[in-house]
Design a protein around this motif. Structure first.
Motif: not given
Length: 147
Positions: A45-46, A23-28, A70-71
Motif C-alpha cells: 500500500n502506498d 491490512d485491508f483483509t482485517l477491515t471487516p 496518505a501513508r
C-alpha cells in the motif's frame, strides 16, 4: 458536510495499530459496514494505491472507488472513497504517548446528488459508528500487542 473525529488511548504501539489499518483483509473485523476492501494495484500500500470499498448498510449493498491518500508507517494513514452519492475521507493519526498510542480517527463525508437527503441521518449516526469501530480496532490492537 458531516464530519466526526474521535481520539482514544490504545495500550499498543503505533506499529501494531498501523499494521491492522494497513491490512485491508482485517477491515471487516473492526468496521461493521465494510464487507471488504479490494486492492486494485499490486505491491505494498502506498499513496495512490487504488481501492474498491464494499459495504452493506441494512439491506442496501454497494461499493465505492477509492485510493490511499496518505501513508506514513506507524503515524498516518488516510483513504478517500467516492460514489455518486458521497465522497468519504477516512483518516487515522497515531502517536506514541510513552505507554501506548493516542489514536485519532476522523471521517469527513461530503454528500452530493441524492445523497444529500441522507445528510441528517449521517450526522446523527456517524459518531456512534466511528466510536464503535474505534473500540473494535482498539480491542484488536491490544490483543495483538499482548501476543
Amino acid at each position: 458536510m458531516p464530519r466526526f473525529a474521535h481520539t482514544l488511548s490504545v495500550s499498543a504501539p503505533p506499529s501494531v495499530i498501523f499494521a491492522i489499518v494497513d491490512d485491508f483483509t482485517l477491515t471487516p473485523q473492526w468496521l461493521s459496514r465494510c464487507t471488504g476492501i479490494e486492492k486494485l494495484d499490486a505491491g505494498v500500500n502506498d499513496v495512490g494505491t487504488q481501492l474498491k470499498y464494499h459495504y452493506a448498510d441494512g439491506r442496501r449493498t454497494g461499493s465505492m472507488d477509492g485510493e490511499v491518500i496518505a501513508r506514513e508507517p506507524d503515524r498516518h494513514f488516510a483513504m478517500k472513497f467516492t460514489d455518486k452519492m458521497m465522497d468519504v475521507t477516512v483518516d487515522f493519526v497515531a502517536a506514541s504517548d510513552g505507554v501506548g498510542t493516542t489514536l485519532t480517527h476522523s471521517i469527513d463525508i461530503g454528500t452530493k446528488g441524492f445523497g444529500k437527503v441522507f445528510t441528517p441521518l449521517i450526522k446523527r449516526d456517524l459518531p456512534k459508528q466511528t466510536m464503535d469501530a474505534m473500540t473494535k480496532l482498539k480491542t484488536m490492537a491490544e490483543a495483538r500487542a499482548t501476543r
